[in-house]
Every structure is written in C-alpha cells, then in structure tokens.
Motif scaffolding. Structure first.
Motif, PDB file in Angstrom:
ATOM      1  N   PRO B 393       0.829  -1.206   0.000  1.00  0.00           N
ATOM      2  CA  PRO B 393       0.000   0.000   0.000  1.00  0.00           C
ATOM      3  C   PRO B 393       0.863   1.256   0.000  1.00  0.00           C
ATOM      4  O   PRO B 393       2.006   1.229   0.470  1.00  0.00           O
ATOM      5  CB  PRO B 393      -0.815  -0.114   1.290  1.00  0.00           C
ATOM      6  CG  PRO B 393      -0.178  -1.170   2.100  1.00  0.00           C
ATOM      7  CD  PRO B 393       0.633  -2.028   1.204  1.00  0.00           C
ATOM      8  N   THR B 397      -1.186   5.925   2.881  1.00  0.00           N
ATOM      9  CA  THR B 397      -2.219   5.066   3.483  1.00  0.00           C
ATOM     10  C   THR B 397      -1.713   4.491   4.795  1.00  0.00           C
ATOM     11  O   THR B 397      -2.398   4.514   5.817  1.00  0.00           O
ATOM     12  CB  THR B 397      -2.539   3.889   2.525  1.00  0.00           C
ATOM     13  OG1 THR B 397      -2.446   4.338   1.214  1.00  0.00           O
ATOM     14  CG2 THR B 397      -3.883   3.301   2.821  1.00  0.00           C
ATOM     15  N   LYS B 400      -1.213   7.204   7.512  1.00  0.00           N
ATOM     16  CA  LYS B 400      -2.480   7.745   8.010  1.00  0.00           C
ATOM     17  C   LYS B 400      -3.041   6.802   9.060  1.00  0.00           C
ATOM     18  O   LYS B 400      -3.585   7.207  10.079  1.00  0.00           O
ATOM     19  CB  LYS B 400      -3.465   7.872   6.840  1.00  0.00           C
ATOM     20  CG  LYS B 400      -4.456   9.019   7.017  1.00  0.00           C
ATOM     21  CD  LYS B 400      -5.435   9.062   5.891  1.00  0.00           C
ATOM     22  CE  LYS B 400      -4.848   9.707   4.653  1.00  0.00           C
ATOM     23  NZ  LYS B 400      -5.711   9.536   3.488  1.00  0.00           N
ATOM     24  N   ARG B 401      -2.845   5.505   8.812  1.00  0.00           N
ATOM     25  CA  ARG B 401      -3.339   4.497   9.743  1.00  0.00           C
ATOM     26  C   ARG B 401      -2.609   4.575  11.082  1.00  0.00           C
ATOM     27  O   ARG B 401      -3.182   4.411  12.141  1.00  0.00           O
ATOM     28  CB  ARG B 401      -3.125   3.113   9.125  1.00  0.00           C
ATOM     29  CG  ARG B 401      -4.382   2.324   9.113  1.00  0.00           C
ATOM     30  CD  ARG B 401      -4.331   1.022   8.367  1.00  0.00           C
ATOM     31  NE  ARG B 401      -3.061   0.458   8.002  1.00  0.00           N
ATOM     32  CZ  ARG B 401      -2.796  -0.030   6.791  1.00  0.00           C
ATOM     33  NH1 ARG B 401      -3.704   0.024   5.865  1.00  0.00           N
ATOM     34  NH2 ARG B 401      -1.641  -0.563   6.512  1.00  0.00           N
TER      35      ARG B 401
END
Lengths: 293, 403
Positions: B393, B397, B400-401
């Motif tokens: 990914p 992404t 942000k997680r």
C-alpha cells in the motif's frame, strides 16, 4: 539537383548556410561548418541537443538542399537488426516452398527480402540522406551494430553475402543525450551540439516558419520564450512550440483578443506540461508585457 | 586535397604516430611540417586533461582545418569542436584549453568554484589521471569518513550484503522487454527460425519454435544523503550501494548534500575498499547541509540522469531534513514520482516507534511516496530493497493508519 555531387553544392560553410536558409532552416556558423565538414570529409554527422532545438529539421533541410531523398530510421528501446537492416518475408517463403513442390526454388531471392532503412539506403542507386533519429533511445548492442555500418557502409546478409553502398550515403544521427553514446560512435562522426538559438535568431526562425506573423510579434515571442526557458521547467519549450505560439496568438488576436490576452490564452501550445503551466501562470502576464515592451 | 606540401594535408595527418614509443614518436614528430605541430599539440593537451581523443579524430581535425582554409582562428576552433567532439558538459574546459594553447591565456584554465550553486559531478568517462588528482586532494573530513569506513566492524552486515548482492537481480521488479527469447511453450511462432528448420529438414515440418517477450529487471536508483545529519549511516549506505551496483544489472548511485555526485562508475570496482575509497574521494560535500530539493531538481535537469529514473525503482536514503523551504523538494519529488516505477524514502528516523511524518517537508512529499520506511540499518534496507517487486500500500495510506 540529384545528379550533382554533394561536394559541389557544399563548397564552404557560408554556402551551406545559404542553401539551408533557402530550405527555410537558419543555421549558425558553427552548425553550418559542422555540416560542411561532414559532407566534405564523408563522415556521419552527430547532432546532439535538447528536444526541440531543430536536430531532425536540420537533417530534413540538408536532404532538401542536396536534392536527396531522406530515409529515416527512428530508434527505440529494443530496436534490432530485423527492424533496421533487413528481414525475410517468411510467409511468402513458406508459400513459395509449398507451391514449388519438387522444383528447386531460391527462397533467399530478392522477392523475399524486405529492405529496412539501412539496406534501402545501401541499395539505392543514388546517394541518399539517412537520418538515424534519437540514437540515444536504442540499446548499446544496436549502437555497436550501427558502428559496422557507419565505418564500411556495408551489410552482410549470411544467405546473400555482403552488400556495399552503391553511393555512400550522407548520414545524420541525432541524440537528445538521455544517455552517453559510445566513444567509438562519437569519434567516427563529425559532432555538433545544437543549443537553443538567441532571441534574435529565434525571431528570424519564427518569421520564416510561421504563416502570417508580424515582425514585432515574432520578436516578442522570441524574447518571452527565452525568459520562460530560463525557468526550471520539466519540459522547456522547443523552437517548434515557439512558432506555434506565435501562430496561435496571431490567430486569436485577429479573432478579437487584445495582444497580451492572446498570448496568455495561447500558452497551451507553448507549454505542454500541466505542472509547468501552473508554475509559469502567475508570472506569464509580466513576462509577456516585458517582451512586448 | 592530399597535397604533400600542404602542412595540413590529410596524408600527413594520418601519419600521426599515436601509441608508438616515445623515441619513435619524437622521430616522427620531427618529420612533421612545423605548421601542424600546434594542432597536434592541442589534441595531445586535451588528452592529457582526460578528454578522449582518438588518432582518427586528430587526422580528421587536420583535414577539417585544411578544408576550412583556415581563414581565421575561429575556423580552427570550429574544426576542433566538430572533429574532437568534446562532451557538452566539458565545453567550458575545452574552451579554456583552447585559449591557453593557442592564445597563451592560462587564466581561463583554473576552474571556478560555484559556492552556493548546486553542482553536478559525474564520474562517467573519468580517466585514471583525473582520479589521481582528485584523490590527492582529500581533505580532513574525507579522511575521517574513510577511516570510519575501514575501522567499523560490520561482520554480520557483511554477510547480509553478500546475500543481498546475490539475490538482488532476481528480486528486483521486472518489466517486459521488446526483445524476445526462445521458449518451449506459451509463445508466439518464431517464423525466422522455424523456416530454417523446415529448409534444413528438406521441407518436413518439425515442431514449431516459439518465442516470447523477455522479462528484464527494472533499474535501481539509489540517492544517498551524505549531509551532516546522516553521518552515522553514510558508511553503511555506501556499502549497500556497492553491493547493489555489483548485484544488479543496471543500478545508478548518486550522493547528495549540497551537491549532486554520481559515483556509479567508482562503485563498479569489485574490491569494496578500493571502490569506496574512490567514491569517497569524488564526493566533496560530506557532512554539510542538505539542499535536497535543488539537488534533486539538478538531477532531473540532466536528461541522461532523469531518463534513468524513468520506470526505475528509486530509493532515497535520507532523513529529508531540508535546509530552507520545501517548495523545490515538493516539485522534485512530484517529478521523480511521475517518472519512477516506485519511489521510496528510507529514513533512519523511522526506526523510532514514535516517528511520524510530521515535518512540513515530509507532509508535503508523503502523497508522492510509495514507501516511507526505516533506513536505520543494513538489515531493514536490504530486506526492503529485496521486497520491491512485491506490491505494497502507498506510504500515505500506511502512515495515516499509524498516526
């Protein structure tokens, strides 16, 4: 002019420059000298420079003023002998074998040979101008293959033997310098680096190339383009783009847009990168106004 | 044209005795017309300064001068430019040598040093003589970096690097080439070879021969930050770079700090200590500040370099602590990302579990990054590079997680 030898046309760098100008190509002294030397020394001419400075156009102009046919070989990654030299027409060969039955046939006859640009040039009864465009895109192996051709102007076809040039071609190689070319290639050639022209020369080129553009417009375009090229752009505009910009702005102006506005609206033909457009947009008005002033 | 009385005659030019022994050369030189001596001398001068000039080019030079008259010094200069073909990035040097040789103007030969400008150093085509000069100019900082390279013990890392070198070529992401290879099944009919088989078998149709498009590993581009804040990691990174150049078919290595330096050619030397010493001697911005944006833009402005980035797996080894504003860095990363197959940033700061891409520069470039990973150890870096072919990914992404 096909009957006259290239040497009699290219008597001096000045004569070359004049002939090129008659073919609507304005060359500076340095380029005219390199072309003159390449023709007189019988060497290939290697032209390097940024995209859009007129390398391919120079080859076309040379072919035009010498009155020779231009054969163009566009290079790309993976180009090999079958694309550049020759290929056999296998389907026709197979059919011929089937039709022949018990008779003997020569499947390596001329009928089955597909001549690619290099072989076309060698087999032509008259001298041709060969343009090997963007040689820097090809692989190193292809460059090595070309070395053989450039040094002896001959090709060996295993089934047919060696084919020599009936008339030694005038060869022009171009490179955008996306990779370093082999020293062996460079030293076989007469070399010239084409830079962007200065504003005065570029204005003259625009006048020569564009359809219906006023002198003042051409000068303004040339000045503005010089300023724009000095910025760190991903794709600096070439000469062809400058000509298009002058043309497009003139058309818009005749359609009713006032001058600075016409230049701004036609910017899409000069800068063809979205990021560059947004980078230059805030300054564009000032650049155009300064160029026009 | 081949007039023997003409001092610039092509036939005399061909007698240029390059490669002969010194005495032989001297005797030959004496037999040369005196007027040709300055031209020969100029070609030799260029050679002495590391510009490749072949004997064939010297004879072309003489012929060219003959053809042009010469009517003025400008003709000789044009003839030299066209036939001796100095590379565009060494044109200034060429002009300086021309001035010094023909006009005795030696002041131009001294190379100017642009302090704040981002300079690009490219070792491609450098000869031994030039390398020696560079090595003899090593400064204190350089020596300490070298010392660090030779004394620190990385036995386990060495094993890892050896394994990395062996696995690299097969582990890199691949693309399909235009070239084709023979294959026993699942390919297109190779008519050229099949026909030869048919003819040699007297018209019998043997099993058809097939070809399919070859799969070639993508290029690997490593951009190594050698600024002061990365001092602890530079030695590891250079070792990794050496293993990468040795293991991959096509790898390019650049260092950057305040300047951009291409060290790929130096790292091609098989012996690691020698290779690293030579590479270290070429880099002259060790432990300075970072001007990542301007140096990456400088990288992109050289067509030969930026074309290498196209379709490549690019790994930037840096903490991305940019000096000054980050506008240029953002532009450069966006352009690199648009060219690259995969753009990754390996920062040693990410080894800290509390690390988040919180600086303005990192936040700005995060959307352009495919990976933002830990670059603190040889292990994490080799594992990461060997996994480049596997999809993952995007960095934004993941982060942000986490944050």
């Amino acid at each position: 002019m096909n009957g006259t030898s290239a040497e009699t046309v290219a008597t001096s760098p000045e004569a070359v420059a004049q002939h090129l100008a008659a073919s609507r190509y304005l060359a500076d002294d340095s380029l005219a000298t390199a072309i003159f030397l390449a023709i007189r020394l019988g060497k290939p001419l290697l032209l390097e420079g940024a995209p859009g400075v007129g390398k391919t156009e120079a080859a076309k102009a040379i072919a035009e003023f010498l009155g020779r046919d231009l054969v163009r070989l566009q290079c790309y990654e993976g180009i090999d002998a079958a694309h550049a030299l020759y290929e056999w027409n296998y389907q026709r060969q197979l059919l011929a074998i089937r039709h022949a039955g018990d008779h003997e046939i020569d499947i390596y006859d001329d009928r089955f040979l597909i001549a690619r640009p290099l072989l076309q040039v060698l087999r032509a009864p008259e001298q041709r101008v060969l343009l090997v465009d963007e040689i820097d895109r090809s692989d190193h192996e292809f460059e090595a293959l070309l070395l053989e051709f450039l040094s002896d102007f001959q090709i060996s076809i295993p089934e047919r033997g060696t084919i020599r040039a009936a008339a030694q071609p005038i060869v022009i190689l171009t490179s955008n310098r996306t990779r370093e070319l082999a020293e062996a290639l460079r030293r076989r050639c007469v070399y010239h680096w084409i830079g962007y022209p200065d504003a005065e020369r570029e204005a003259a080129i625009i006048m020569l190339r564009a359809g219906d553009v006023a002198g003042a417009t051409a000068r303004a375009v040339a000045t503005a383009v010089q300023t724009i090229r000095a910025r760190p752009l991903a794709k600096p505009p070439g000469i062809a783009e400058a000509v298009e910009w002058a043309n497009a702005a003139t058309i818009l102006e005749k359609g009713g847009s006032p001058w600075p506005e016409a230049f701004r609206r036609a910017i899409g033909v000069l800068i063809k990168d979205e990021e560059d457009l947004s980078y230059i947009a805030p300054e564009l008005g000032r650049i155009v106004e300064e160029a026009m002033g | 044209m081949r007039d023997v009385d003409n001092p610039f005659s092509p036939s005399t030019g061909r007698r240029c005795p390059e490669g002969a022994d010194e005495g032989h050369r001297q005797r030959r030189l004496e037999s040369f017309p005196r007027a040709a001596a300055p031209l020969l001398g100029f070609a030799r001068l260029l050679r002495r300064y590391g510009l490749a000039v072949a004997p064939e080019q010297i004879s072309n030079f003489m012929q060219a001068v003959t053809l042009l008259g010469p009517r003025s010094m400008a003709d000789i200069r044009e003839a030299a430019l066209a036939t001796l073909a100095p590379p565009p990035d060494r044109r200034d040097e060429f002009e300086a040598h021309f001035q010094s040789h023909f006009y005795d103007n030696t002041s131009a030969v001294v190379e100017g040093d642009a302090d704040e400008e981002t300079r690009i150093k490219d070792d491609g085509g450098a000869d031994d003589e030039r390398t020696e000069t560079e090595q003899s100019q090593e400064g204190g900082e350089l020596s300490s970096a070298l010392e660090q390279l030779s004394t620190r013990d990385f036995q386990r890392d060495d094993d890892r690097l050896t394994a990395f070198r062996r696995k690299l070529s097969a582990a890199l992401p691949a693309r399909r080439s235009f070239r084709t290879v023979r294959t026993p099944s699942r390919g297109k009919l190779d008519l050229r070879r099949s026909l030869r088989e048919i003819v040699s078998a007297d018209g019998d149709v043997p099993s058809p021969l097939l070809r399919r498009r070859q799969s070639v590993p993508r290029k690997l581009l490593l951009l190594i930050d050698v600024s002061g804040s990365m001092k602890l990691h530079t030695a590891d990174y250079l070792k990794l770079a050496h293993a990468a150049v040795q293991g991959a078919d096509r790898a390019e290595i650049f260092t950057f700090g305040t300047r951009l330096t291409r060290i790929t050619t130096a790292l091609r030397i098989r012996d690691r200590d020698q290779a690293l010493a030579r590479a270290a001697a070429q880099v002259d911005d060790w432990d300075g500040g970072t001007r990542m944006g301007p140096t990456l833009l400088a990288f992109l402005s050289v067509p030969r370099f930026s074309s290498f980035a196209r379709g490549a797996a690019i790994v930037i080894l840096s903490d991305a602590l940019e000096r000054g504003g980050h506008g240029e860095l953002e532009t450069a990363m966006r352009r690199l990302s648009a060219r690259a197959f995969r753009l990754s940033l390996a920062t040693p700061l990410a080894s800290d579990p509390r690390f988040r891409p919180a600086t303005a520069a990192l936040r700005a470039i995060l959307p352009d990054l495919d990976d933002l990973i830990d670059g603190s150890s040889v292990k994490s870096l080799t594992d990461f590079i060997l996994s480049l072919a596997r999809p993952a990914p995007a960095a934004s992404t993941i982060w942000k997680r986490v944050s």
